[in-house]
Design an enzyme around this catalytic site. Structure first.
Site: not given
Length: 375
Positions: A175, A306
């Site tokens: 991230k 996803h």
């Protein structure tokens, strides 16, 4: 011959606790709080002849109660229907929800029914869902995301990456998107230096940049041979993603937050991405996902769905060029079975349907349940 019909729909609301709070860039910028649980709506269907199918949808943060409530509203409309008429039933359920649109919670509730119907159809054929749909491969490359969240020091991110690779996982995602762009670049560079040039690294900004900031970051890391930069700008900014995709060496990926095939089609039409990331439970299930697959393939766009590897592994196996599937262990306690990992790939289960059985622990985490039945 008398046709088979659906006689029972069990709808359950399950709250899955996470082992530790999860933070991405949306938490770092104050837009959300850390995530501590996942809300899921399960639908289990049974026919007069005793055939069964299971599907589910999920919500991260708010909305789980709404998804469950809407699924309960829809359940009576599948009773008495032929479970083989899957597109017809998707359309029927969508029309019941017409006043709240064919997106968002409305289609996410439909997804649980749609997936259960496909699971049942594959079970009846004694085929995995991938084989029923028409697979190109028996294994799909995978990368791990759960080890690279914020709140994790870079040294621990590197150690998590080592553990993932030792398990047979091919790549890792980290991230980015915190307010300090230099710190993002430092962390990405440290991970690349630790893993070397050959390990695929994906980067996810979770929509936290404007176009100029995304461009500065992209140019700063273009030399690091990243597999993609994910959601660098707002999820609905098709033009912004296209602008970046045309100017950066690093491929752009997005699509997970969109909740209709119509929105995902805009990414394809605008050439906004190198990797499209649809989420079957978010866009309405297997039926709309499989409508999108040939459109992306025809446009030369790669596939990397996803989350929810338990469903997406089967769907990604039907893509003509080699896709990626995101590895998350979060949902594993909900099921009796595990997905095998070997040589950097998730192995497509050979068990009928999704190849999943709800665990006793999932039943323990059930906070609401209702059964709708007919004759």
């Amino acid at each position: 011959m008398t046709r088979d019909t659906i006689v029972t729909a069990d709808v359950s609301h399950v709250i899955l606790p996470l082992n530790r709070p999860i933070s991405d860039a949306k938490v770092m910028t104050g837009r959300q709080r850390p995530m501590t649980e996942i809300s899921l709506t399960f639908v289990e269907l049974e026919t007069r002849e005793g055939h069964r199918g299971m599907g589910f949808g999920y919500v991260l943060r708010a909305g789980g109660k709404a998804q469950y409530a809407h699924a309960l509203e829809l359940a009576p409309f599948v009773i008495g229907e032929d479970p083989n008429d899957i597109p017809k039933l998707w359309d029927k359920l969508a029309w019941q929800s017409a006043s709240v649109d064919r997106s968002g919670v409305a289609v996410q509730a439909i997804a649980a029914f749609d997936t259960a119907l496909w699971d049942m159809k594959a079970r009846r054929a004694d085929l995995s869902l991938a084989k029923l749909l028409g697979s190109y491969r028996d294994a799909v490359p995978t990368y791990n995301t759960s080890g690279g969240y914020f709140g994790t020091p870079i040294e621990e991110v590197c150690a998590n990456a080592d553990r993932s690779i030792a398990k047979g996982i091919q790549g890792v995602k980290m991230k980015v998107g915190q307010p300090d762009l230099k710190e993002d670049i430092r962390r990405v560079t440290a991970l690349r230096n630790h893993l070397g040039e050959d390990v695929p690294i994906m980067i996810d900004a979770n929509q936290q940049w404007d176009r100029d900031t995304a461009m500065r970051f992209g140019r700063a890391v273009d030399s690091l041979n990243l597999t993609w930069i994910e959601e660098p700008v707002g999820a609905h900014d098709h033009e912004g993603h296209a602008w970046l995709n045309a100017r950066l060496d690093t491929p752009i990926a997005t699509g997970e937050m969109l909740s209709s095939t119509r929105e995902l089609q805009q990414l394809i039409d605008n050439r906004s991405v190198a990797f499209i990331q649809p989420d079957a439970p978010r866009i309405g299930g297997v039926t709309p996902f499989m409508q999108l697959v040939p459109r992306a393939a025809d446009a030369g766009i790669k596939l990397a769905p996803h989350f929810v590897m338990e469903i997406h592994l089967h769907l990604a196996a039907t893509f003509p060029t080699e896709p990626w599937v995101e590895h998350f262990e979060w949902l594993e306690p909900l099921f009796e079975e595990r997905i095998d990992i070997r040589d950097g790939c998730l192995q497509v289960p050979t068990r009928p349907g999704l190849g999943l059985t709800l665990s006793d622990q999932a039943r323990h985490w059930t906070v609401a349940h209702d059964t709708v039945s007919g004759h």
